[in-house]
Enzyme design. Structure first.
Site, PDB file in Angstrom:
ATOM      1  N   GLY A 110      -4.645   7.694   5.224  1.00 11.25           N
ATOM      2  CA  GLY A 110      -3.754   8.656   6.017  1.00 11.25           C
ATOM      3  C   GLY A 110      -2.441   9.050   5.261  1.00 11.25           C
ATOM      4  O   GLY A 110      -2.076  10.312   5.318  1.00 11.25           O
ATOM      5  N   ARG A 151      -5.480   2.273  18.322  1.00 13.06           N
ATOM      6  CA  ARG A 151      -5.081   0.870  18.339  1.00 13.06           C
ATOM      7  C   ARG A 151      -4.888   0.438  19.687  1.00 13.06           C
ATOM      8  O   ARG A 151      -4.988  -0.678  19.765  1.00 13.06           O
ATOM      9  CB  ARG A 151      -4.098   0.531  17.171  1.00 13.06           C
ATOM     10  CG  ARG A 151      -4.945   0.577  15.616  1.00 13.06           C
ATOM     11  CD  ARG A 151      -4.070   0.020  14.708  1.00 13.06           C
ATOM     12  NE  ARG A 151      -4.555   0.378  13.377  1.00 13.06           N
ATOM     13  CZ  ARG A 151      -3.898   0.427  12.276  1.00 13.06           C
ATOM     14  NH1 ARG A 151      -2.534   0.453  12.007  1.00 13.06           N
ATOM     15  NH2 ARG A 151      -4.543   0.525  11.063  1.00 13.06           N
ATOM     16  N   ASP A 179       2.848  -0.960  12.110  1.00 11.06           N
ATOM     17  CA  ASP A 179       1.250  -1.404  11.750  1.00 11.06           C
ATOM     18  C   ASP A 179       1.181  -2.871  12.158  1.00 11.06           C
ATOM     19  O   ASP A 179      -0.186  -3.223  12.070  1.00 11.06           O
ATOM     20  CB  ASP A 179       1.155  -1.342  10.172  1.00 11.06           C
ATOM     21  CG  ASP A 179       0.986   0.183   9.681  1.00 11.06           C
ATOM     22  OD1 ASP A 179       0.743   0.926  10.459  1.00 11.06           O
ATOM     23  OD2 ASP A 179       1.250   0.513   8.478  1.00 11.06           O
ATOM     24  N   LYS A 206       0.795  -1.142   0.085  1.00 14.91           N
ATOM     25  CA  LYS A 206      -0.093   0.104   0.150  1.00 14.91           C
ATOM     26  C   LYS A 206       0.993   1.139  -0.175  1.00 14.91           C
ATOM     27  O   LYS A 206       0.380   2.259  -0.695  1.00 14.91           O
ATOM     28  CB  LYS A 206      -0.872   0.034   1.326  1.00 14.91           C
ATOM     29  CG  LYS A 206      -1.856   1.088   1.449  1.00 14.91           C
ATOM     30  CD  LYS A 206      -2.965   0.786   2.264  1.00 14.91           C
ATOM     31  CE  LYS A 206      -2.867   0.760   3.489  1.00 14.91           C
ATOM     32  NZ  LYS A 206      -2.634   2.245   4.367  1.00 14.91           N
ATOM     33  N   ARG A 221      -7.694  12.186  12.841  1.00 20.03           N
ATOM     34  CA  ARG A 221      -6.465  12.139  12.749  1.00 20.03           C
ATOM     35  C   ARG A 221      -5.688  13.473  12.604  1.00 20.03           C
ATOM     36  O   ARG A 221      -6.126  14.060  11.468  1.00 20.03           O
ATOM     37  CB  ARG A 221      -6.050  10.969  11.658  1.00 20.03           C
ATOM     38  CG  ARG A 221      -6.717   9.715  12.023  1.00 20.03           C
ATOM     39  CD  ARG A 221      -6.319   8.744  10.950  1.00 20.03           C
ATOM     40  NE  ARG A 221      -4.859   8.367  11.273  1.00 20.03           N
ATOM     41  CZ  ARG A 221      -4.260   7.529  10.233  1.00 20.03           C
ATOM     42  NH1 ARG A 221      -4.644   7.023   9.329  1.00 20.03           N
ATOM     43  NH2 ARG A 221      -2.963   7.266  10.258  1.00 20.03           N
ATOM     44  N   ARG A 261      -6.969  -2.914   9.999  1.00 25.33           N
ATOM     45  CA  ARG A 261      -6.161  -3.858  10.220  1.00 25.33           C
ATOM     46  C   ARG A 261      -6.728  -4.518  11.649  1.00 25.33           C
ATOM     47  O   ARG A 261      -6.421  -5.591  11.953  1.00 25.33           O
ATOM     48  CB  ARG A 261      -4.834  -3.203  10.754  1.00 25.33           C
ATOM     49  CG  ARG A 261      -4.129  -2.596   9.593  1.00 25.33           C
ATOM     50  CD  ARG A 261      -2.568  -2.192   9.633  1.00 25.33           C
ATOM     51  NE  ARG A 261      -2.207  -1.567   8.691  1.00 25.33           N
ATOM     52  CZ  ARG A 261      -1.739  -1.751   7.270  1.00 25.33           C
ATOM     53  NH1 ARG A 261      -1.744  -3.007   7.044  1.00 25.33           N
ATOM     54  NH2 ARG A 261      -1.452  -0.818   6.602  1.00 25.33           N
ATOM     55  N   ARG A 318       2.966   5.971  -3.292  1.00 25.82           N
ATOM     56  CA  ARG A 318       3.966   6.872  -3.567  1.00 25.82           C
ATOM     57  C   ARG A 318       4.377   6.742  -5.013  1.00 25.82           C
ATOM     58  O   ARG A 318       4.705   7.811  -5.852  1.00 25.82           O
ATOM     59  CB  ARG A 318       5.247   6.308  -2.785  1.00 25.82           C
ATOM     60  CG  ARG A 318       5.184   6.639  -1.331  1.00 25.82           C
ATOM     61  CD  ARG A 318       6.205   5.943  -0.653  1.00 25.82           C
ATOM     62  NE  ARG A 318       6.440   6.699   0.817  1.00 25.82           N
ATOM     63  CZ  ARG A 318       5.583   6.243   1.866  1.00 25.82           C
ATOM     64  NH1 ARG A 318       4.600   5.529   1.545  1.00 25.82           N
ATOM     65  NH2 ARG A 318       5.657   6.665   2.916  1.00 25.82           N
ATOM     66  N   LYS A 342      -3.857   6.085  14.780  1.00 24.57           N
ATOM     67  CA  LYS A 342      -4.028   5.478  13.482  1.00 24.57           C
ATOM     68  C   LYS A 342      -5.554   5.426  12.842  1.00 24.57           C
ATOM     69  O   LYS A 342      -6.341   6.188  13.359  1.00 24.57           O
ATOM     70  CB  LYS A 342      -3.335   4.074  13.702  1.00 24.57           C
ATOM     71  CG  LYS A 342      -1.865   4.095  13.943  1.00 24.57           C
ATOM     72  CD  LYS A 342      -0.952   4.664  12.660  1.00 24.57           C
ATOM     73  CE  LYS A 342       0.360   4.868  12.802  1.00 24.57           C
ATOM     74  NZ  LYS A 342       1.095   5.565  11.859  1.00 24.57           N
TER      75      LYS A 342
HETATM   76  C1  S3P Z   1       2.778   4.677   6.119  1.00 21.17           C
HETATM   77  C2  S3P Z   1       3.169   5.223   7.472  1.00 21.17           C
HETATM   78  C3  S3P Z   1       3.134   4.534   8.758  1.00 21.17           C
HETATM   79  C4  S3P Z   1       1.997   3.537   8.700  1.00 21.17           C
HETATM   80  C5  S3P Z   1       0.972   3.847   7.611  1.00 21.17           C
HETATM   81  C6  S3P Z   1       1.441   4.039   6.276  1.00 21.17           C
HETATM   82  C7  S3P Z   1       3.419   5.331   4.972  1.00 21.17           C
HETATM   83  O1  S3P Z   1       2.690   5.922   9.198  1.00 21.17           O
HETATM   84  O2  S3P Z   1       1.335   3.425  10.060  1.00 21.17           O
HETATM   85  O3  S3P Z   1       0.034   2.812   7.685  1.00 21.17           O
HETATM   86  O4  S3P Z   1       2.776   4.936   3.895  1.00 21.17           O
HETATM   87  O5  S3P Z   1       4.081   6.257   5.128  1.00 21.17           O
HETATM   88  P1  S3P Z   1       3.684   6.840   9.908  1.00 21.17           P
HETATM   89  O6  S3P Z   1       4.988   6.724   9.593  1.00 21.17           O
HETATM   90  O7  S3P Z   1       2.916   8.387   9.948  1.00 21.17           O
HETATM   91  O8  S3P Z   1       3.435   6.370  11.644  1.00 21.17           O
END
Ligand code: S3P
Length: 433
Positions: free
Chosen positions: A95, A350, A319, A22, A124, A393, A27, A346
């Site tokens: 997020g 969690r 995660d 994901k 969030r 999750r 990205r 999150k």
């Molecule tokens: C993610 C970074 C993590 C993770 C999220 C995906 C990412 O969050 O918990 O599921 O793709 O950069 P944080 O790095 O902000 O904690």
């Protein structure tokens, strides 16, 4: 909202390929949109979150062609007369999109966008990206100064030196993306290593970029050049099947095509310390590579014992920490996680979710401010009902708990899994049949 029952299963056996990653999918699409030439993304994750990213990029004027598991992104360039100025960009539950996209938008002088999403995203924090982007010269406005909707007014940015208040790959990535558009150079440092997919992509996109341990510097660039991106399997999705194969006696699963980037495999190291049998060619911690390492893991069930997870280990397992709690509930002795306050912000809280959820299934577990303590005696959990709280999750955690339990688990809100892993139930059932 749908519920699903997960009865105690027989052993999990066979080959298993997890869905595409994901984080890397988000990205790859975003970087593709910032390129001038089309970028093919092979094995792009088909999930609710990554669809939100494609929809947002389409709204910003990028082209998206989908064929089977691949997408081709026809970008608008790094400094684009981005369309939909003044428009609303819906990030859904994602997020990562909510935190990374403002990095690009903030560097577009004259552009104004509002980012919003679902009920979970609205709880969030986004001040963590608003703060560095404002320091670079953009104007951002969040509800109560902290939460979405987030209004981004782009500007010509200036480079900054920024120390992340929490180790967060999302915030780090946001500042690095903005750094490509900012005058001079931009430095971000983090206190503990978080996932480094953005750094690897920057190098591959030929962006002037330097790593000095946990200090990263990106310089202003005119354009990005990215060849195709092949997205490996998601180690965070695979972790649910790995946990199930570890807990259900007699299991033996070979996981193929999974990303073994060391900044994502903290859970495998923690589980191995608890006694899990997970063989594979993991990338060496500390490796600074540009490509994503992809490989195979051979997992067999094993009895477990408790462990202590140190704060420095938290970002590389962020995660999967709810799965550490689950393993701890089946292990002999105490398992303690600290330095994980981030879990409270999150997709759901969690810490509260895993403590109340696993307690309801018979676990002896308590929350702390920044983690949890769980005590087991090596016996399986009894089972019962767990609420996914709208969190993908948490839904999959409940399912794995059910397969390994003595009495089965009903997961309320199982449909949440589609945020990252729509085929989860099908994949698990294929291993137990
Ligand atoms: C993610 C970074 C993590 C993770 C999220 C995906 C990412 O969050 O918990 O599921 O793709 O950069 P944080 O790095 O902000 O904690």
């Amino acid at each position: 909202m749908t519920s699903a029952h997960f009865e105690p299963s027989g052993a999990l056996r066979g080959d298993y390929t997890p869905p595409a990653d994901k984080s890397i999918s988000h990205r790859a699409a975003l970087f593709g949109a910032m390129c001038d030439e089309p970028v093919p993304v092979r094995n792009y994750l088909d999930s609710a979150d990554t669809r939100s990213t494609l929809a947002a990029l389409l709204k910003l004027g990028a082209g998206v062609e989908e064929a089977d598991n691949d997408v081709v992104i026809r970008g608008v360039g790094l400094r684009a007369p981005l369309e939909a100025t003044g428009g609303l960009l819906d990030v859904g539950n994602a997020g990562t999109l909510m935190r990374l996209l403002p990095g690009w938008l903030a560097g577009q002088p004259g552009g104004v966008w509002t980012l919003d999403g679902d009920e979970s995203i609205r709880r969030r924090p986004v001040d963590r990206v608003a703060e560095p982007l404002s320091a670079m010269g953009a104007e951002l406005e969040a509800r109560e100064g902290r939460f979405p909707p987030l209004v981004v007014r782009g500007a010509q940015l200036s480079g900054i030196e920024y120390e992340l208040p929490v180790a967060s790959a999302q915030v780090k990535s946001c500042v690095l993306i903005a750094g490509m558009l900012a005058d001079g150079s931009t430095t971000v440092s983090e206190g503990a290593q978080s996932r480094d997919h953005t750094e690897r992509l920057l190098r591959r996109a030929r962006v002037p970029f330097e790593r000095d341990g946990l200090r990263l510097t990106v310089s202003q660039v005119d354009e990005l050049e990215l060849d195709e991106v092949v997205v490996p399997g998601d180690p965070s999705s695979a972790a649910f099947v790995i946990a199930a194969a570890t807990l259900v006696p007699g299991s033996r699963v070979v996981v193929t095509g999974v990303d073994l980037n060391w900044t994502r495999t903290g859970f495998l190291r923690i589980a191995a310390r608890m006694g899990a049998v997970i063989l594979g060619d993991l990338e060496e911690p500390g490796t600074e590579a540009d490509a994503e390492p992809v490989g195979e893991l051979d997992v067999a069930s094993a009895p477990l014992e408790g462990t202590v997870v140190e704060p420095a280990e938290v970002p590389t397992a962020i995660d999967e920490l709810i799965l550490v709690a689950l393993l701890g509930a089946f292990a002999e002795g105490e398992t303690r996680v600290s330095g994980a306050r981030e879990l409270r912000v999150k997709e759901s809280d969690r810490i509260a979710g895993v403590v109340e959820g696993l307690r309801g299934l018979g676990a002896e577990i308590e929350s702390t401010d920044d983690g949890f303590v769980v005590r087991g005696d090596g016996a399986p959990l009894r089972g019962g009902v767990i609420d996914a709280r709208g969190d993908h999750r948490m839904a999959m955690l409940g399912a794995v708990a059910g397969l390994a339990s003595s009495g089965g688990v009903k997961v309320v809100g199982m449909d949440a899994a589609a945020v990252s892993y729509p085929g989860f139930e099908r994949d698990v059932h294929a291993l137990v049949d």
